[in-house]
Design a protein around this motif. Structure first.
Motif, PDB file in Angstrom:
ATOM      1  N   UNK A 175      -5.033   2.319   6.083  1.00  0.00           N
ATOM      2  CA  UNK A 175      -6.149   2.304   5.138  1.00  0.00           C
ATOM      3  C   UNK A 175      -5.624   2.266   3.703  1.00  0.00           C
ATOM      4  N   UNK A 176      -4.543   2.981   3.448  1.00  0.00           N
ATOM      5  CA  UNK A 176      -3.940   2.936   2.105  1.00  0.00           C
ATOM      6  C   UNK A 176      -3.490   1.528   1.753  1.00  0.00           C
ATOM      7  N   UNK A 177      -2.805   0.874   2.664  1.00  0.00           N
ATOM      8  CA  UNK A 177      -2.302  -0.477   2.397  1.00  0.00           C
ATOM      9  C   UNK A 177      -3.448  -1.469   2.198  1.00  0.00           C
ATOM     10  N   UNK A 178      -4.482  -1.357   3.045  1.00  0.00           N
ATOM     11  CA  UNK A 178      -5.638  -2.249   2.895  1.00  0.00           C
ATOM     12  C   UNK A 178      -6.347  -2.004   1.565  1.00  0.00           C
ATOM     13  N   UNK A 179      -6.522  -0.732   1.227  1.00  0.00           N
ATOM     14  CA  UNK A 179      -7.216  -0.387  -0.016  1.00  0.00           C
ATOM     15  C   UNK A 179      -6.428  -0.848  -1.242  1.00  0.00           C
ATOM     16  N   UNK A 180      -5.122  -0.727  -1.158  1.00  0.00           N
ATOM     17  CA  UNK A 180      -4.267  -1.077  -2.296  1.00  0.00           C
ATOM     18  C   UNK A 180      -4.179  -2.589  -2.496  1.00  0.00           C
ATOM     19  N   UNK A 181      -3.989  -3.318  -1.402  1.00  0.00           N
ATOM     20  CA  UNK A 181      -3.769  -4.759  -1.524  1.00  0.00           C
ATOM     21  C   UNK A 181      -5.061  -5.576  -1.385  1.00  0.00           C
ATOM     22  N   UNK A 182      -5.979  -5.125  -0.519  1.00  0.00           N
ATOM     23  CA  UNK A 182      -7.192  -5.901  -0.245  1.00  0.00           C
ATOM     24  C   UNK A 182      -8.316  -5.553  -1.215  1.00  0.00           C
ATOM     25  N   UNK A 183      -8.457  -4.242  -1.540  1.00  0.00           N
ATOM     26  CA  UNK A 183      -9.497  -3.818  -2.470  1.00  0.00           C
ATOM     27  C   UNK A 183      -8.978  -3.709  -3.901  1.00  0.00           C
ATOM     28  N   UNK A 184      -7.676  -3.822  -4.059  1.00  0.00           N
ATOM     29  CA  UNK A 184      -7.051  -3.771  -5.388  1.00  0.00           C
ATOM     30  C   UNK A 184      -7.294  -2.431  -6.083  1.00  0.00           C
ATOM     31  N   UNK A 185      -7.323  -1.333  -5.300  1.00  0.00           N
ATOM     32  CA  UNK A 185      -7.416  -0.001  -5.881  1.00  0.00           C
ATOM     33  C   UNK A 185      -6.028   0.447  -6.327  1.00  0.00           C
ATOM     34  N   UNK A 186      -5.962   1.309  -7.332  1.00  0.00           N
ATOM     35  CA  UNK A 186      -4.640   1.794  -7.713  1.00  0.00           C
ATOM     36  C   UNK A 186      -4.141   2.794  -6.674  1.00  0.00           C
ATOM     37  N   UNK A 187      -2.855   3.128  -6.726  1.00  0.00           N
ATOM     38  CA  UNK A 187      -2.219   3.920  -5.679  1.00  0.00           C
ATOM     39  C   UNK A 187      -2.901   5.236  -5.368  1.00  0.00           C
ATOM     40  N   UNK A 188      -3.112   6.109  -6.364  1.00  0.00           N
ATOM     41  CA  UNK A 188      -3.743   7.402  -6.076  1.00  0.00           C
ATOM     42  C   UNK A 188      -5.144   7.278  -5.484  1.00  0.00           C
ATOM     43  N   UNK A 189      -5.934   6.337  -5.990  1.00  0.00           N
ATOM     44  CA  UNK A 189      -7.292   6.155  -5.472  1.00  0.00           C
ATOM     45  C   UNK A 189      -7.250   5.639  -4.038  1.00  0.00           C
ATOM     46  N   UNK A 190      -6.344   4.704  -3.767  1.00  0.00           N
ATOM     47  CA  UNK A 190      -6.211   4.165  -2.410  1.00  0.00           C
ATOM     48  C   UNK A 190      -5.786   5.246  -1.426  1.00  0.00           C
ATOM     49  N   UNK A 191      -4.873   6.127  -1.846  1.00  0.00           N
ATOM     50  CA  UNK A 191      -4.435   7.215  -0.974  1.00  0.00           C
ATOM     51  C   UNK A 191      -5.551   8.224  -0.759  1.00  0.00           C
ATOM     52  N   UNK A 192      -6.310   8.537  -1.805  1.00  0.00           N
ATOM     53  CA  UNK A 192      -7.435   9.455  -1.656  1.00  0.00           C
ATOM     54  C   UNK A 192      -8.446   8.904  -0.661  1.00  0.00           C
ATOM     55  N   UNK A 193      -8.763   7.620  -0.772  1.00  0.00           N
ATOM     56  CA  UNK A 193      -9.709   7.003   0.155  1.00  0.00           C
ATOM     57  C   UNK A 193      -9.195   7.085   1.583  1.00  0.00           C
TER      58      UNK A 193
END
Length: 415
Positions: free
Chosen positions: A108-126
């Motif tokens: 989910x972190x990788x998808x959020x970071x690369x697919x949703x273009x969220x920054x690292x901390x936000x992607x990890x929180x999600x």
């Protein structure tokens, strides 16, 4: 017109409506959460004087309300399981924690970071807040009574209850990792050492230890009482008291109160278990289970109102795709993979993997992370989490009772 009395009227009508839902829904075989979701939408449209979101949830209200729901649900789970299961039987839900949860968070972190273009901390929180199976909204497919050694369930209900009891506490370290990351541009040695030493080792160990000691202490004290004095205890309040004491003490000691509550529930009947005196009858469990349902009723009403209020409006096409993939594909796939080496039947593995219900716990972690971290542009997180929960409520709410009945029928046929 006095708004206070209107609120009392709404609370009374809503709770009465929920009381009759089991009769109304018996024919349709759907979860009680779905009608309450629609009731919340109607009450919002009628502009009733409740603390509605606008369009996101008020931070402190959402944080503390969801916190209370989750801790009570964890005590219910702990009391139902008790100490009636062997290490061999605990290995199945632990596989979900040790294999499925870390893989889920990473993906989910990788998808959020690369697919949703969220920054690292936000992607990890999600990733962290969407990882746990919810102990509250999943209550309908978990153990429905206190277990005994002679008649314990070791299938779908047990595994989902044990997973939900443990994984809320185990997801917290990753929420804190996201918080630490949000406050530091880079994660250096000092930050990693703090996270591993304090947020993982200390908080988990002390949380578990506090729960075990409090649960054992209660069982020891009541064991020493005479039968006459034990009957004089007001059992309905015991579980609620243990919940608040274990959670409050664990949090004062800066540990994970969620784990403390669950383990206090596990050890609350330690002495009776050792002497094989545990029974399915437990007034304390009955009272706190109904308290849990009462709180869930109003959480569902507020959630239904938030949907109409526009909490989903920050979603994008990509985040909708992600939400669907998480519920329909990722959790079922990773759950099934983690259970491959177990002795469960294929049908049970599929059911356990499929029913990774997301709900109240995710909202708690989201509001906790936002309150304590330095995250930017979090409105899209509200929308993603709300959409995942909404999909889960409908998908699992429409299928859970039917699937559980088929599993029970299949078990009865073999017997």
């Amino acid at each position: 017109m006095n708004k206070y009395y209107i609120i009392l009227l709404i609370v009374g009508i809503t709770s009465l409506f929920a009381s009759f839902l089991p009769i109304l829904l018996k024919k349709f075989k759907i979860s009680f959460t779905i009608p309450l979701l629609f009731l919340g939408a109607v009450l919002y449209l009628l502009d009733t004087p409740l603390p509605w979101p606008d369009p996101t949830w008020p931070l402190d209200f959402a944080l503390h309300f969801t916190e209370l729901v989750v801790v009570i649900s964890l005590m219910v789970a702990g009391l139902k399981i008790g100490l009636n299961y062997s290490w061999k039987e605990w290995r199945n839900p632990l596989r979900l924690l040790a294999i499925m949860m870390p893989l889920y968070i990473v993906i989910v972190f990788l998808i959020s970071y690369y697919f949703l273009d969220l920054d690292g901390p936000v992607a990890l929180l999600l990733a962290a807040i969407l990882a746990p199976t919810d102990p509250a909204l999943a209550s309908e497919i978990q153990l429905n009574k206190k277990q005994t050694v002679a008649s314990k369930n070791v299938g779908v209900q047990y595994n989902l209850t044990a997973e939900a009891g443990l994984n809320d506490g185990m997801a917290f370290p990753f929420v804190f990792l996201a918080i630490l990351w949000s406050k530091n541009e880079t994660m250096g040695f000092d930050q990693w050492a703090e996270w591993i030493g304090f947020y993982v080792i200390y908080k988990v160990a002390v949380g578990v230890l506090v729960g075990m000691i409090l649960g054992y202490s209660y069982s020891f004290v009541t064991h020493k009482l005479s039968d006459v004095n034990e009957r004089r205890i007001h059992p309905a309040f015991v579980a609620l008291s243990l919940t608040l004491i274990s959670y409050g003490l664990a949090e004062i000691l800066n540990s994970y109160g969620f784990l403390s509550v669950f383990f206090a529930g596990l050890f609350a009947n330690y002495k009776k278990h050792r002497e094989n005196k545990t029974t399915e009858s437990d007034p304390s469990l009955y009272f706190i289970s109904n308290t849990e349902k009462f709180l869930i009723i109003f959480w569902m009403v507020f959630f239904g109102g938030s949907i109409v209020a526009g909490i989903l409006e920050f979603n994008t096409t990509n985040s909708v795709i992600l939400s669907v993939v998480l519920v329909f594909l990722l959790r079922p796939l990773l759950g099934f993979v983690s259970l491959l080496k177990t002795n469960l039947s294929k049908r049970k593995k599929l059911a356990i993997s499929f029913f990774g219900i997301r709900g109240v716990g995710s909202v708690f972690y989201l509001t906790y992370g936002i309150k304590h971290g330095d995250f930017e542009d979090v409105n899209n997180l509200y929308s993603i989490v709300a959409l995942v929960i909404l999909i889960s409520i409908f998908l699992h709410g429409l299928t859970a009772k039917r699937v559980m009945e088929k599993l029970e029928d299949a078990t009865n046929e073999r017997e």
